[in-house]
Design an enzyme around this catalytic site. Structure first.
Site: not given
Ligand code: OAD
Length: 242
Positions: A98, A116, A124, A148, A185, A187, A229
């Site tokens: 992601q 993403h 563009c 363009c 890593g 949520s 991680a």
């Molecule tokens: P989040 O910020 O929602 O979640 C990050 C996760 O990583 C949490 O569950 C933390 O507990 C975990 N975490 C933090 N540090 C860590 C480490 N060192 N080792 C292992 N785990 C760790 O981020 P995402 O799940 O990536 O989308 O969020 C998903 C999407 O929401 C993103 O791609 C973005 C955002 O809005 C878009 O922009 C479309």
């Protein structure tokens, strides 16, 4: 538990990994929902929606320029490196992310499925042409298309937008047909990425979650490894290659 996971991994043919921003946290890139997460400090609807971009492209681009500056100065951590080495080791290894930071590629992963988009690509707004842009800082904000003259936008998926259908279909297909999936890593909140581990579970794959804290997915997985991680993956890898 680690031994059991390694046994399972060695017996697996199709291996899928789903990563989120937590995998880049140890590289110094902020996550979205953690204590200092981006969505704690900024309002997504003002910066990461098509509406925000049409209202104030300069503001949106200044924010992406700032994020590009942070990311450009960061290096892959041991988690990215282990995953890159697994692509070499296993013939059927698929990395779905992601993340838009490109750190998996910087670590050596070649076949990354980016759900993403990528912050190092621009699109563009008139012609839809996607090109690489690694300018840091950007010379012109907002940047314009060199052919363009129309506005360029970051080639990332914003709230309210659909994912690229072919990319999503591939991710669903891989998740549905894998033998083991690592969810690292993330949520596991943002759809449709958050559904991918459930496709794997439904078809009987083993799901291993690595996170510093429990998520909504945790009660459903086969193995939950609590921790960073960048520490757990090297530990697993040491056992794998020994
Ligand atoms: P989040 O910020 O929602 O979640 C990050 C996760 O990583 C949490 O569950 C933390 O507990 C975990 N975490 C933090 N540090 C860590 C480490 N060192 N080792 C292992 N785990 C760790 O981020 P995402 O799940 O990536 O989308 O969020 C998903 C999407 O929401 C993103 O791609 C973005 C955002 O809005 C878009 O922009 C479309």
């Amino acid at each position: 538990m680690l031994e059991e996971i390694i046994r399972n991994l060695k017996n697996s043919k199709k291996i899928v990994v789903l990563t989120g921003s937590g995998v880049s946290a140890e590289s110094g890139i902020p996550t979205f929902r953690g204590k200092d997460g981006l969505w704690k400090r900024f309002r997504a609807e003002e910066l990461a929606t098509p509406h925000a971009f049409s209202r104030d492209p300069k503001l949106v681009w200044e924010w992406y320029n700032w994020r590009r500056e942070i990311i450009a100065s960061k290096e892959p951590n041991p988690a990215h490196k282990v995953l890159a080495s697994w692509e070499e080791r296993f013939p059927e290894f698929y990395l779905i992310t992601q993340n838009i930071d490109g750190l998996h590629q910087k670590a050596g992963s070649k076949k990354v499925i980016e759900l993403h988009g990528n912050i190092w690509e621009v699109k563009c707004t008139k012609e839809g042409i996607i090109s690489e842009n690694r300018e840091v800082p950007l010379k012109e904000i907002p940047p314009k298309c060199s052919s363009c003259g129309a506005l360029l936008r970051p080639n990332v998926v914003w709230f309210g937008e659909s994912l690229d259908q072919a990319t999503l279909n591939r991710a669903i297909d891989l998740s549905t047909n894998c033998d083991i999936m690592f969810v690292i890593g993330t949520s596991v909140i943002v759809q449709p990425a958050a559904s991918l581990p459930y496709f794997a579970l439904k078809e009987g794959a083993s799901v291993v979650e690595i996170n510093i804290e429990e998520t909504l997915l945790t009660p459903h997985v086969n193995y939950f490894l609590k921790g960073k991680a960048g520490e757990i993956l090297p530990e697993l890898n040491k056992k794998l290659i020994s």
